[in-house]
Design a protein around this motif. Sequence first.
Motif: not given
Length: 215
Positions: A99, A117, A119, A125, A213
């Motif tokens: 992540s 960041h 998901h 995020d 990701w």
Amino acid sequence: MNHRTAALAALAPSALALLAGCAHSPDGPALPPSQEAFWQALSSHCGSAYSGALVSADARDADLAGKAMVAHWAECSDTRVAVAFHIASDEEPGGWDRSRTWVVTRTPDGLRLKHDHRHADGSEDAVTQYGGDTLSAGTAKVQDFPVDAFSIALFEREGLSASLTNVWRVEADPAGSPGARFAYQLTRRNDPTRLFRVEFDATRTVAAPPRAWGW
């Protein structure tokens, strides 16, 4: 000899060979000599991946103790280096938390660190793109990034008051130098007990992991 040439000359010959695809454009923003040397050291790892581990002992990070970690230089350009931070996790598909990505950018005023960041589905995020800009020239191996105004507003909105005085540190030795190491560290100006630090052995590459990701 200008400051860029001096910084390059200081790098190990093996590291110079890796810079061909990562050196910044002559038209890019100029940096102080120490930041230029740091940028070249960071960029010298482009495409590489290294194993690492948590080396600090703060009880707040106990869930990360002993877990395998990999830092992967996933993207490099003339003005940006993205290092994906992968953490072994029994709770995530495939056994890894992918992540986090650290993004260092050259700006007209110095260097900037941001945390991307995501998901597992690639979506951002709620707490992402936080970080800060250098306030001093730092050294050829160490740069500090105090929390910026955008991040303070984000942390306040998300109720993360403990993070309002964050200072992030990135350390990078040139690729090919004896005992080369890469490190990422978090401290807080209002909490001298807070220390999060991970270190990576940059003398030996490992297989590149899957993309982080969302990348």
